[in-house]
Scaffold this motif. Structure first.
Motif, PDB file in Angstrom:
ATOM      1  N   GLY A  41     -64.262   2.736  15.909  1.00 37.87           N
ATOM      2  CA  GLY A  41     -63.851   2.591  14.523  1.00 37.87           C
ATOM      3  C   GLY A  41     -64.517   3.503  13.516  1.00 37.87           C
ATOM      4  N   TRP A  42     -65.329   4.453  13.966  1.00 38.86           N
ATOM      5  CA  TRP A  42     -66.007   5.361  13.031  1.00 38.86           C
ATOM      6  C   TRP A  42     -65.825   6.784  13.535  1.00 38.86           C
ATOM      7  N   ARG A  43     -64.564   7.184  13.676  1.00 43.60           N
ATOM      8  CA  ARG A  43     -64.263   8.422  14.383  1.00 43.60           C
ATOM      9  C   ARG A  43     -64.972   9.654  13.838  1.00 43.60           C
ATOM     10  N   ALA A  44     -64.977   9.829  12.530  1.00 49.64           N
ATOM     11  CA  ALA A  44     -65.557  11.061  11.963  1.00 49.64           C
ATOM     12  C   ALA A  44     -67.032  11.187  12.354  1.00 49.64           C
ATOM     13  N   SER A  45     -67.783  10.108  12.203  1.00 48.46           N
ATOM     14  CA  SER A  45     -69.208  10.139  12.560  1.00 48.46           C
ATOM     15  C   SER A  45     -69.390  10.300  14.063  1.00 48.46           C
TER      16      SER A  45
END
Lengths: 188, 96
Positions: A41-45
């Motif tokens: 759920g925190w793809r960019a990071s």
């Protein structure tokens, strides 16, 4: 070695881990933790951490050929038979102290670098057209990911065991780069 | 895996990796039981009619998360409320 001898030599420390090895180690540990924590759920990071991981592993592999003495694969990687013998020695309590990586630690380094590298590569593949939304590739990526979590736990346990057996704080050594000078029974 | 997810979620908070949280995503995943959901196939058909090539539709919480290519061939990642098939602003809405 006896505790008395260890005490006598406690003041004598030698530089073992060069600054790049130490910077690499802690940067990789942090990046892997970030990648793991952001995996759902925190793809960019997660992707940013993955690229950092890939860069760190590539740099470490190169450093393993041209780096300082105890940074080189040639100094510490051992054939499986030696690793097995060392593990047996650990089990019976008579393993020798190594100034650099011991054979079991070296095998862990190879496994971690390979596993972490494979996790980074399969993660990147999931962002390409060829593997976009690919269930099998997702599965492979998560298996490698969970595999390195398991390896990292074993790695920490191994460091704790070796620190206790040889009466030296290996975590601190990976921060300062310094270790107790080798005694006559140690492998330098 | 539920515990792992929780640990991960708290780690995220502790590390504050995700900089200031983006504006609250519009819409929410469904909280209704699955029997109230629309079938995946309905969503797939609607997307294909809109020119998408669908690679995978995952169930994430009460959302369908879609991996597809749009009509220009670009990778597209979207989330839909599984009950209403309303498109949500955050493609990862179901994973949080």
């Amino acid at each position: 070695m006896s505790a008395v001898m260890a005490d006598c030599m406690a003041d004598k420390r030698v530089r073992v881990w060069d600054p790049l090895v130490r910077l690499f180690h802690w940067s990789l540990a942090l990046s892997v933790i970030v990648a793991w924590a952001t995996s759902e759920g925190w793809r960019a990071s997660h992707e940013a951490a993955g690229y950092v991981v890939a860069a760190l592993v590539s740099a470490r592999v190169a450093w393993g050929f041209v780096g300082s003495r105890y940074a080189r694969f040639g100094q510490f990687v051992q054939p499986p038979a030696i690793v097995a013998r060392y593990l047996k020695a650990i089990a019976s309590g008579g393993e020798r102290r190594y100034l650099g990586h011991n054979p079991a630690g070296a095998a862990m380094i190879v496994a971690l670098l390979a596993g972490i590298g494979a996790t980074a590569v399969t993660g990147w593949l999931l962002t390409t057209d060829a593997f976009w939304g690919s269930k099998p590739m997702e599965l492979v990526h998560s298996l490698f990911g969970n595999g390195i979590v398991a390896l990292a736990c074993l790695h920490v346990a191994g460091v704790a065991l070796a620190s206790w057996r040889h009466r030296e704080n290996l975590v601190r050594a990976m921060v300062t780069g310094l270790k107790r000078a080798p005694g006559p029974a140690d492998v330098a | 895996m539920k515990t792992g997810t929780k640990i991960r979620a708290s780690l995220v908070a502790v590390l504050a990796v995700a900089a200031a949280s983006p504006a609250v995503a519009e819409g929410k995943c469904s909280t209704a039981p699955r029997s109230n959901w629309q079938p995946k196939e309905a969503l797939q058909q609607r997307l294909e009619e809109g020119g998408y090539r669908v690679r995978q539709i995952k169930v994430e919480g009460g959302c369908y998360e879609v991996y597809a290519f749009d009509k220009n061939g670009a990778r597209a990642n979207m989330a839909y409320n599984a009950e209403t098939l309303e498109k949500l602003a955050d493609p990862e809405a179901g994973e949080k």
